[in-house]
Design a protein around this motif. Structure first.
Motif, mmCIF file in Angstrom:
data_model
loop_
_atom_site.group_PDB
_atom_site.id
_atom_site.type_symbol
_atom_site.label_atom_id
_atom_site.label_comp_id
_atom_site.label_asym_id
_atom_site.label_seq_id
_atom_site.Cartn_x
_atom_site.Cartn_y
_atom_site.Cartn_z
ATOM 1 N N SER A 1 1.846 -84.681 74.826
ATOM 2 C CA SER A 1 1.913 -83.696 75.893
ATOM 3 C C SER A 1 0.985 -82.535 75.580
ATOM 4 N N GLY A 2 0.363 -82.011 76.591
ATOM 5 C CA GLY A 2 -0.518 -80.871 76.411
ATOM 6 C C GLY A 2 -1.801 -81.222 75.697
ATOM 7 N N SER A 3 -2.223 -82.513 75.664
ATOM 8 C CA SER A 3 -3.435 -82.918 74.985
ATOM 9 C C SER A 3 -4.676 -82.484 75.747
ATOM 10 N N LYS A 4 -4.566 -82.244 77.057
ATOM 11 C CA LYS A 4 -5.711 -81.827 77.856
ATOM 12 C C LYS A 4 -5.809 -80.299 77.871
ATOM 13 N N PRO A 5 -7.037 -79.769 78.044
ATOM 14 C CA PRO A 5 -7.224 -78.314 77.944
ATOM 15 C C PRO A 5 -6.466 -77.517 78.988
ATOM 16 N N VAL A 6 -6.309 -78.050 80.213
ATOM 17 C CA VAL A 6 -5.658 -77.307 81.295
ATOM 18 C C VAL A 6 -4.380 -78.034 81.694
ATOM 19 N N MET A 7 -3.235 -77.364 81.600
ATOM 20 C CA MET A 7 -1.950 -77.928 82.014
ATOM 21 C C MET A 7 -1.218 -76.866 82.834
ATOM 22 N N VAL A 8 -0.889 -77.197 84.082
ATOM 23 C CA VAL A 8 -0.242 -76.264 85.012
ATOM 24 C C VAL A 8 1.098 -76.846 85.429
ATOM 25 N N SER A 9 2.159 -76.062 85.249
ATOM 26 C CA SER A 9 3.508 -76.444 85.677
ATOM 27 C C SER A 9 3.866 -75.645 86.924
ATOM 28 N N VAL A 10 4.377 -76.329 87.949
ATOM 29 C CA VAL A 10 4.705 -75.708 89.239
ATOM 30 C C VAL A 10 6.194 -75.874 89.499
ATOM 31 N N THR A 11 6.873 -74.771 89.837
ATOM 32 C CA THR A 11 8.294 -74.781 90.185
ATOM 33 C C THR A 11 8.456 -74.177 91.568
ATOM 34 N N LEU A 12 9.083 -74.939 92.492
ATOM 35 C CA LEU A 12 9.259 -74.506 93.889
ATOM 36 C C LEU A 12 10.560 -73.738 94.045
ATOM 37 N N GLN A 13 10.460 -72.447 94.404
ATOM 38 C CA GLN A 13 11.627 -71.642 94.757
ATOM 39 C C GLN A 13 11.904 -71.660 96.248
ATOM 40 N N ALA A 14 10.968 -72.193 97.029
ATOM 41 C CA ALA A 14 11.130 -72.357 98.476
ATOM 42 C C ALA A 14 10.206 -73.490 98.901
ATOM 43 N N GLU A 15 10.512 -74.128 100.032
ATOM 44 C CA GLU A 15 9.703 -75.247 100.519
ATOM 45 C C GLU A 15 8.289 -74.782 100.820
ATOM 46 N N SER A 16 7.295 -75.560 100.436
ATOM 47 C CA SER A 16 5.898 -75.169 100.644
ATOM 48 C C SER A 16 5.013 -76.403 100.687
ATOM 49 N N TRP A 17 3.940 -76.298 101.482
ATOM 50 C CA TRP A 17 2.892 -77.318 101.490
ATOM 51 C C TRP A 17 1.994 -77.087 100.292
ATOM 52 N N MET A 18 1.647 -78.153 99.563
ATOM 53 C CA MET A 18 0.865 -78.027 98.336
ATOM 54 C C MET A 18 -0.303 -79.013 98.367
ATOM 55 N N GLN A 19 -1.422 -78.592 97.726
ATOM 56 C CA GLN A 19 -2.560 -79.473 97.480
ATOM 57 C C GLN A 19 -3.065 -79.193 96.069
ATOM 58 N N VAL A 20 -3.157 -80.249 95.244
ATOM 59 C CA VAL A 20 -3.570 -80.106 93.849
ATOM 60 C C VAL A 20 -4.813 -80.963 93.626
#
Length: 294
Positions: free
Chosen positions: A201-220
């Motif tokens: 885990s975390g072997s790649k330089p960029v790691m982003v964790s996302v936690t939704l506190q409300a419903e939302s449209w997302m694009q990654v």
């Protein structure tokens, strides 16, 4: 162009309201949806952008445009959705929602009268009481006859259950003794497996964790390729990793918490406002780079 479109729509709708035969709600919904779609396409606005602005799911907006009444909620709620859609397009949402009729449930006009009901005669009552007494006597006799059988069955079942319980306890005791060594080996293997997963885990330089506190449209977007696009419900927790660049776009920035490389989670932006966040490996600070355990 917008004023002419609204004028023709309201004029046509008022003429139909004054006609003798009321127009079906599904046909009116199709006309309203066609007007909204025509205005949206003339302004080159995609349905996904409308969904982000209005916070209405894409399939609901598509059902409004296509006049699919069976895919929508109750008419009173559908009026509110049409109003929000029209206002997002810069139109008069109240006028658009007004032309979708809300039908009240029809009330029955049938009047009951005691005179129309059949009247029981003394002979009918006598036959009814006789039938009721016969049924009661038969029921009591069957109940008394079956009570003894039920008691015998209960005693037999109790003995059988006791024997089954004893056999089960013996089997559990023997299985526990046999599996004691296996459980210890499984615990060691689980610890080793967990250590390996932590190392990976975390072997790649960029790691982003996302936690939704409300419903939302997302694009990654991960390293130039779209990895996810859609609506995430409240409570969702997702993690993405990238070698060079990771881009996160949210329609409701106030409902999205973002943590970079297991760091402190922060709100992406204000509620109801779309926002984009870009994370590049060559722009990370030394304290933000991932740490490999072990």
């Amino acid at each position: 162009m917008t004023k002419n479109l609204l004028f023709l729509f309201f004029k046509t709708t008022k003429q139909k309201l004054h006609s003798q035969e009321p127009e079906p709600p599904q046909k009116k919904l199709a006309e309203i949806g066609a007007q909204l779609r025509q205005y949206r396409e003339q302004n080159s606005i995609s349905l996904d952008k409308v969904a982000v602005v209005t916070m209405i799911r894409r399939n609901i907006l598509q059902a409004i445009e296509e006049g699919q009444l069976d895919q929508l909620p109750e008419p009173v709620y559908t009026q509110g959705l049409i109003k929000r859609y029209a206002e997002a397009m810069g139109l008069d949402g109240t006028q658009f929602s007004y032309f979708l009729p809300i039908k009240a449930p029809p009330r029955s006009s049938t009047k009951l009268s005691w005179e129309n009901r059949p009247q029981l005669r003394p002979m009918h009552l006598y036959l009814f009481y006789t039938f009721l007494i016969i049924c009661s006597v038969n029921g009591l006799s069957q109940l008394m006859a079956s009570s003894g059988t039920v008691k015998n069955r209960a005693a037999t079942e109790e003995i059988a259950l006791g024997q089954q319980e004893q056999a089960r306890l013996l089997a559990e005791a023997s299985a526990a003794s046999k599996n004691q060594t296996t459980d210890s080996y499984a615990a060691v293997e689980a610890a080793r497996t967990g250590q390996k997963s932590l190392d990976k885990s975390g072997s790649k330089p960029v790691m982003v964790s996302v936690t939704l506190q409300a419903e939302s449209w997302m694009q990654v977007e991960v390293d130039g390729k779209i990895d996810f696009e859609g609506i995430l419900p409240i409570g969702t927790v997702r993690t993405w990793q990238a070698d060079r660049k990771l881009v996160v776009l949210a329609g409701n920035a106030g409902g999205v918490m973002i943590a970079l490389n297991n760091g402190q989670a922060e709100l992406l932006g204000a509620p109801g406002v779309p926002k984009e966040a870009v994370f590049q490996a060559d722009q990370l600070k030394p304290s933000e780079k991932p740490k490999n355990e072990g």
